[in-house]
Design a protein around this motif. Structure first.
Motif, mmCIF file in Angstrom:
data_model
loop_
_atom_site.group_PDB
_atom_site.id
_atom_site.type_symbol
_atom_site.label_atom_id
_atom_site.label_comp_id
_atom_site.label_asym_id
_atom_site.label_seq_id
_atom_site.Cartn_x
_atom_site.Cartn_y
_atom_site.Cartn_z
ATOM 1 N N MET A 1 0.846 -1.163 0.000
ATOM 2 C CA MET A 1 0.000 0.000 0.000
ATOM 3 C C MET A 1 0.896 1.233 0.000
ATOM 4 O O MET A 1 1.316 1.706 1.032
ATOM 5 N N THR A 23 -4.134 5.132 -8.670
ATOM 6 C CA THR A 23 -3.574 4.143 -7.753
ATOM 7 C C THR A 23 -4.331 2.838 -7.915
ATOM 8 O O THR A 23 -5.378 2.782 -8.544
ATOM 9 N N THR A 25 -5.444 1.385 -5.269
ATOM 10 C CA THR A 25 -6.027 1.289 -3.937
ATOM 11 C C THR A 25 -7.430 0.715 -4.020
ATOM 12 O O THR A 25 -8.300 1.247 -4.692
ATOM 13 N N GLU A 29 -8.081 -1.385 1.067
ATOM 14 C CA GLU A 29 -6.903 -0.553 1.321
ATOM 15 C C GLU A 29 -7.308 0.854 1.747
ATOM 16 O O GLU A 29 -6.646 1.464 2.592
#
Length: 99
Positions: A1, A23, A25, A29
């Motif tokens: 992460m 990202t 993510t 996350e």
């Protein structure tokens, strides 16, 4: 992460907005990042009983890039998650449904 915010700013009053773009993510996350922020804020007052303990309510939302990606919709979903976190009580994190 390893996601880092591209924009962190005061959205209005005591509300702040952090946007992580481009990202990988995931929703899970995003919750972990929110948890880390919540823990850092709680630690900011240290162990001094004379300093009020800080709390934070966080709403997160994620969006997959594509033809239907809409920044305003993403911010609205994160705001709705924040409002739900505040309704749940102090020091909460709520993830908006992934669309």
């Amino acid at each position: 992460m390893s996601a880092s915010p591209v924009h962190v700013g005061d959205n209005s009053g005591c509300f702040f907005l952090a946007v992580f773009s481009n990202t990988s993510t995931s929703a899970a996350e995003a919750l972990l990042i929110g948890q880390r922020i919540r823990e850092a804020i709680a630690l900011s007052s240290g162990r001094n009983p004379d300093i009020p303990r800080h709390t934070v309510s966080i709403g997160t939302a994620t969006m997959l890039p594509g033809a239907y990606a809409d920044r305003d919709c993403l911010i609205k979903r994160a705001d709705q998650a924040l409002l739900q976190a505040k309704r749940n009580g102090r020091n909460q994190i709520v993830q908006a449904e992934v669309e």
